[in-house]
Scaffold this active site. Sequence first.
Site: not given
Ligand code: SF4
Length: 352
Positions: A47, A202, A209, A212, A218
Amino acid sequence: MPAPSSMPSSRKTDRFSERLIAWWDHHGRKDLPWQKNRTPYRVWISEIMLQQTQVSTVIAYFERWMKKFPELIDLANSSEDEVMALWSGLGYYSRARNLHKSAQVCMDHFGGQLPETTKELIELPGIGQSTANAIMSLAHDKPAAILDGNVKRVLARHAGIEGWPGQSKILRELWNEAESRLPQTRGADYSQASMDLGSLVCTRSSPGCATCPVNDDCEAFRSGTVDKIPAPRPKKAVPSKSLHVLIFQDEQGRVLLERRPPSGIWGGLWSLPETKSGKSGTALPELEHRLTHLHLRIKPALVTTRAGSGLKCHQLREKADTDWFSPDEWNRLGLPKPIRTLLSQLEGKTTA
Ligand code: SF4
């Protein structure tokens, strides 16, 4: 659309974390070196290394570190020079000094182990809230909110939090989001999933997106503001500074190095002596080096000398931490990257 704030937070929370963990089960990273034989010590080292540094760079450093310091006691019993040498090139050297100090505190006060509460972890040098929670979640599987750069980006976009995350108001909002979304179980997997979503999907400049797992609510995706969130750090002009360094080299090829004071640029590392002006020796090509807050123009000059004789004529301060080192010796010291580059060029070696 994000869930309205009147919606019970547990429902919104569970949905987000459930989707994230389900995605991670199929697509997440599970074979990083620090995920094997996962112990609090290994999680802690990884970390700290991962702060400000990419996974691909950290892997080799982590493996070298674990060969040399497989357990916390090995780190505590090492010299600062050994620690700095292993860290050399990773930058932000206070991280290494703090690891060393913290290991010694753990030996003195916690029976040679890292403490097992966030409160005690935070009291160790170099461990903040997010790192303490990363250790609690990844090593002890306790749900605990983390907020590294990747997670900040995911949460800011998903919740539609505009503004620069370095601002305390924005940061507080992000902590609230992080805490309200925690699952009840699988704390380790959820933390890893949050970091993985940020670094694999992201991403900063080309987020995926369309695929995602949390795109259906989102806010940034819905409102077409993904490329605007999070806002970048406000631009400040980075000042430049010239650094005149002297390479004293004796007839055996040894060079004179001095250890820098513990705080300030390259604190605690070995470096070349500096002078105020560049009037001494044979000038060598300049080297540019960027730090976060400073642009350094390093101006080296070579002074061929007998061991010890160059010190007085160049009015260098008498210092306990000043010595001559052969190439084999300086190669094993913690040196700032540009200084290592300079010395390697002098020895006709190729640099990384
Ligand atoms: Fe990021 Fe939202 Fe796109 Fe998902 S949908 S990759 S959380 S910006």
